[in-house]
Design a protein around this motif. Structure first.
Motif, PDB file in Angstrom:
ATOM      1  N   GLN A 214     -44.592  36.571 -23.718  1.00 18.26           N
ATOM      2  CA  GLN A 214     -45.532  35.659 -23.045  1.00 18.26           C
ATOM      3  C   GLN A 214     -46.453  34.889 -23.981  1.00 18.26           C
ATOM      4  O   GLN A 214     -46.618  33.677 -23.835  1.00 18.26           O
ATOM      5  CB  GLN A 214     -46.390  36.447 -22.048  1.00 18.26           C
ATOM      6  CG  GLN A 214     -47.418  35.566 -21.362  1.00 18.26           C
ATOM      7  CD  GLN A 214     -48.486  36.389 -20.663  1.00 18.26           C
ATOM      8  OE1 GLN A 214     -48.184  37.448 -20.143  1.00 18.26           O
ATOM      9  NE2 GLN A 214     -49.704  35.899 -20.637  1.00 18.26           N
ATOM     10  N   GLU A 218     -46.694  30.955 -24.197  1.00 20.61           N
ATOM     11  CA  GLU A 218     -47.858  30.091 -23.926  1.00 20.61           C
ATOM     12  C   GLU A 218     -48.036  29.051 -25.019  1.00 20.61           C
ATOM     13  O   GLU A 218     -48.362  27.896 -24.756  1.00 20.61           O
ATOM     14  CB  GLU A 218     -49.127  30.939 -23.805  1.00 20.61           C
ATOM     15  CG  GLU A 218     -49.220  31.727 -22.511  1.00 20.61           C
ATOM     16  CD  GLU A 218     -50.574  32.429 -22.381  1.00 20.61           C
ATOM     17  OE1 GLU A 218     -51.619  31.761 -22.461  1.00 20.61           O
ATOM     18  OE2 GLU A 218     -50.570  33.662 -22.207  1.00 20.61           O
ATOM     19  N   LYS A 226     -42.956  22.807 -19.995  1.00 19.00           N
ATOM     20  CA  LYS A 226     -42.297  23.785 -19.127  1.00 19.00           C
ATOM     21  C   LYS A 226     -41.284  24.562 -19.959  1.00 19.00           C
ATOM     22  O   LYS A 226     -40.284  23.989 -20.405  1.00 19.00           O
ATOM     23  CB  LYS A 226     -41.573  23.074 -17.971  1.00 19.00           C
ATOM     24  CG  LYS A 226     -42.528  22.340 -17.022  1.00 19.00           C
ATOM     25  CD  LYS A 226     -41.834  21.235 -16.245  1.00 19.00           C
ATOM     26  CE  LYS A 226     -40.920  21.792 -15.180  1.00 19.00           C
ATOM     27  NZ  LYS A 226     -40.468  20.725 -14.233  1.00 19.00           N
ATOM     28  N   TYR A 228     -39.344  28.649 -20.859  1.00 17.07           N
ATOM     29  CA  TYR A 228     -39.096  30.028 -20.417  1.00 17.07           C
ATOM     30  C   TYR A 228     -38.474  30.802 -21.559  1.00 17.07           C
ATOM     31  O   TYR A 228     -37.865  30.230 -22.469  1.00 17.07           O
ATOM     32  CB  TYR A 228     -38.191  30.076 -19.179  1.00 17.07           C
ATOM     33  CG  TYR A 228     -36.749  29.681 -19.439  1.00 17.07           C
ATOM     34  CD1 TYR A 228     -36.379  28.355 -19.647  1.00 17.07           C
ATOM     35  CD2 TYR A 228     -35.735  30.643 -19.482  1.00 17.07           C
ATOM     36  CE1 TYR A 228     -35.063  27.996 -19.884  1.00 17.07           C
ATOM     37  CE2 TYR A 228     -34.412  30.299 -19.723  1.00 17.07           C
ATOM     38  CZ  TYR A 228     -34.086  28.970 -19.923  1.00 17.07           C
ATOM     39  OH  TYR A 228     -32.781  28.626 -20.162  1.00 17.07           O
ATOM     40  N   GLU A 252     -39.423  34.965 -18.698  1.00 15.87           N
ATOM     41  CA  GLU A 252     -40.833  34.601 -18.605  1.00 15.87           C
ATOM     42  C   GLU A 252     -41.033  33.082 -18.673  1.00 15.87           C
ATOM     43  O   GLU A 252     -41.120  32.517 -19.757  1.00 15.87           O
ATOM     44  CB  GLU A 252     -41.627  35.285 -19.731  1.00 15.87           C
ATOM     45  CG  GLU A 252     -41.605  36.796 -19.632  1.00 15.87           C
ATOM     46  CD  GLU A 252     -42.437  37.474 -20.705  1.00 15.87           C
ATOM     47  OE1 GLU A 252     -43.614  37.751 -20.451  1.00 15.87           O
ATOM     48  OE2 GLU A 252     -41.911  37.693 -21.813  1.00 15.87           O
ATOM     49  N   PRO A 253     -41.126  32.423 -17.522  1.00 15.77           N
ATOM     50  CA  PRO A 253     -41.488  31.013 -17.541  1.00 15.77           C
ATOM     51  C   PRO A 253     -42.989  30.852 -17.792  1.00 15.77           C
ATOM     52  O   PRO A 253     -43.779  31.731 -17.433  1.00 15.77           O
ATOM     53  CB  PRO A 253     -41.119  30.518 -16.132  1.00 15.77           C
ATOM     54  CG  PRO A 253     -41.148  31.728 -15.283  1.00 15.77           C
ATOM     55  CD  PRO A 253     -40.825  32.907 -16.161  1.00 15.77           C
ATOM     56  N   GLU A 254     -43.342  29.758 -18.425  1.00 15.33           N
ATOM     57  CA  GLU A 254     -44.754  29.454 -18.686  1.00 15.33           C
ATOM     58  C   GLU A 254     -44.896  27.944 -18.538  1.00 15.33           C
ATOM     59  O   GLU A 254     -44.132  27.193 -19.141  1.00 15.33           O
ATOM     60  CB  GLU A 254     -45.109  29.906 -20.113  1.00 15.33           C
ATOM     61  CG  GLU A 254     -46.583  29.980 -20.399  1.00 15.33           C
ATOM     62  CD  GLU A 254     -47.316  31.087 -19.611  1.00 15.33           C
ATOM     63  OE1 GLU A 254     -46.761  32.193 -19.450  1.00 15.33           O
ATOM     64  OE2 GLU A 254     -48.434  30.816 -19.143  1.00 15.33           O
ATOM     65  N   ASN A 263     -47.593  28.674  -9.425  1.00 16.31           N
ATOM     66  CA  ASN A 263     -46.902  29.833 -10.006  1.00 16.31           C
ATOM     67  C   ASN A 263     -46.169  30.610  -8.909  1.00 16.31           C
ATOM     68  O   ASN A 263     -45.016  31.021  -9.078  1.00 16.31           O
ATOM     69  CB  ASN A 263     -47.948  30.718 -10.701  1.00 16.31           C
ATOM     70  CG  ASN A 263     -47.385  31.522 -11.860  1.00 16.31           C
ATOM     71  OD1 ASN A 263     -46.403  31.145 -12.487  1.00 16.31           O
ATOM     72  ND2 ASN A 263     -48.027  32.648 -12.150  1.00 16.31           N
ATOM     73  N   GLY A 434     -47.855  31.504 -15.632  1.00 12.83           N
ATOM     74  CA  GLY A 434     -46.486  31.980 -15.857  1.00 12.83           C
ATOM     75  C   GLY A 434     -46.310  33.367 -15.285  1.00 12.83           C
ATOM     76  O   GLY A 434     -47.236  33.949 -14.723  1.00 12.83           O
TER      77      GLY A 434
END
Ligand code: 4AD
Ligand code: MG
Length: 467
Positions: A214, A218, A226, A228, A252-254, A263, A434
């Motif tokens: 994560q 970020e 966008k 992941y 983990e998308p952010e 989200n 995320g």
């Protein structure tokens, strides 16, 4: 045989072009028959169904097949004619003209017998269990879901970021970590205080296997918008449960400029799309798992596709749990973390659908979660699924440098380790959010399997790293 090209079993089973010469290569699933004819089921992994090979006993007497090692588990090639099947259960079959054995499997010692085996036993032979119907199905579904995840993000304009496996910060707060070191086991260099001197280690500092991508995600979101990650993560907790692994894969998308609402919308659309993909692309494997293990599997999957998730706050959930008639092993009180019995009550008994819980007390969540205005809760969200409990954990991120460093101090997260993370707040900070989806928990849900150790090829859990 060499002039003929090999065809996959799935392609042959779908074929309408009959009465032609074909070549198939795979493993014998079963061989049965009598003194006139032998039936050999051949599976090459290309799909759930095997193809039936019919071997006339004049050319292939049973004794000869046995002597050649055409037994359960053997690898063979079959050349023959693809014809319409006389028997029930398949539309085509192969009339064998030539059978070659690549590798036989001694039926007196081969661990996989025709009779079914327990999942516990199969875990002990994890190197052979991919050859069973169950694990073939699970592994093909795992593949399909990996592909569907990349496809979903690619179709929606996200970039795949490869975050490091070895990390120099042990401050992410998501769990106990595994140390990575090349120092001597018996005589590591010591500091004056008598502690291991990691400045002498490979990276010049103490390093661990990552618990999450994560924080690096970020960083990437603050440039690419966008993104992941989809990679392995490691947690050294001593959790011997059917929902925990020491090594698992996480998505983990952010997303820059997403708030908590966005989200949740992303998490829900993502999960429902993945389930829909499985229903559309894995019908044979899912039907088998439905029939074999869990008669409600297909209807549960369809239900998730067709129905919106219930969204409510942690505070509202605590009220519901407090007035529940059911007795819980762990008492519920505002401020305590919910146990899986509470999560499952909400999902399976109260709402009877997937639930998204938001705005948890700040003290039970990670330092990076965005503080709510009341100063007591954070903009966290957990997605809870039937039979699973928490499948996703995420949040809006604290984008204020001042509030973030204050939380870090309160929670004793060392700032010096995360100077680079703090730079994202120092320079061009932006609201963002995320989440992390546990890949094996997703596969548990999709396959209806009961134990997370049965949805990854080689599970890692306390006291177990065989294979
Ligand atoms: O809730 P977690 O710990 O969240 C994070 O790691 C965040 N950094 C994610 C983010 O916001 N980018 O873990 C996320 C998910 C859980 O909801 C669960 O599905 C899965 O990862 N998970 C595990 N799966 C298998 N075995 C374990 N030991 C797991 N721990 C977490
Ligand atoms: Mg969590």
């Amino acid at each position: 045989m060499s002039d003929l090209r090999k065809t996959s079993v799935q392609e042959l089973l779908r074929s309408t072009d009959l009465d032609r010469e074909v070549l198939v290569k795979g493993w014998v699933r079963t061989r049965r028959g009598n003194k006139y004819v032998q039936f050999i089921a051949v599976n090459d992994g290309s799909g759930f169904n095997s193809i039936q090979v019919v071997a006339n006993a004049e050319q292939f007497p049973e004794e000869q097949l046995k002597a050649d090692g055409v037994e359960n588990g053997a690898a063979i090639a079959v050349r023959g004619r693809l014809v319409a099947s006389q028997g029930k259960g398949q539309s085509v079959e192969i009339q064998a003209e030539e059978i070659t054995v690549y590798g036989s499997a001694d039926p007196t010692t081969y661990p996989l017998q025709k009779k079914g085996h327990s999942l516990e036993f199969l875990r002990e032979i994890a190197h052979l269990r991919p050859r069973t119907n169950t694990f073939g199905a699970v592994l093909r579904i795992r593949h399909a879901m990996s592909f569907a995840i990349h496809k979903y993000f690619n179709d929606h304009g996200y970039f795949y970021i490869h975050t490091p496996i070895i990390t120099g910060s042990d401050a992410e707060g998501a769990g106990q970590m595994f140390r990575v070191t090349t120092l001597s086991d018996t005589k590591p260099p010591l500091s004056e205080a008598g502690e291991v001197d990691y400045t002498a280690d490979f990276f010049g500092k103490a390093t661990n296997l990552t618990v999450s991508g994560q924080l690096e995600g970020e960083v990437a979101a603050m440039a690419l918008g966008k993104v992941y990650t989809f990679g392995p993560t490691f947690r050294a907790e001593n959790s011997n449960t059917a929902r925990h692994l020491a090594e698992f894969w996480m998505i983990e998308p952010e997303v820059a400029f997403h708030d908590l609402q966005d989200n949740m919308d992303l998490a829900e659309d993502f999960l429902r799309s993945l389930v829909r993909y499985a229903l559309e692309h894995c019908p044979d494997d899912l039907q088998f798992l439905n029939d074999q293990y869990d008669k409600e599997l297909l209807s549960r999957l369809q239900f998730v596709v067709d129905n919106e998730f219930k969204r409510l706050t942690y505070t509202e959930a605590v009220e519901i749990l407090k007035s529940a008639k059911q007795k819980f092993e762990f008492p519920v009180d505002w401020g305590t973390d919910l146990q899986s019995e509470h999560e499952r009550y909400l999902v399976e008994k109260h709402f009877r659908k997937p639930v998204i819980l938001t705005n948890y007390p700040k003290d039970i969540k990670a330092f990076y979660m965005k503080l709510d205005e009341d100063g007591r809760t954070v903009q966290a969200m957990d997605v809870l699924f039937p039979g699973i409990g928490e499948i996703i954990g995420g949040s809006a991120r604290e984008d204020s440098m001042q509030k973030l460093t204050q939380r870090m101090q309160e929670m004793h997260v060392p700032e010096e380790d995360l100077w680079w993370y703090l730079d994202t707040r120092r320079y061009g900070s932006a609201p963002h959010a995320g989440f992390g989806l546990g890949f094996e928990r997703l596969i548990l849900f999709i396959t209806g399997m009961a134990n997370i150790r049965d949805v990854i090829p080689f599970p890692r859990f306390p006291k177990s790293a065989e294979f």
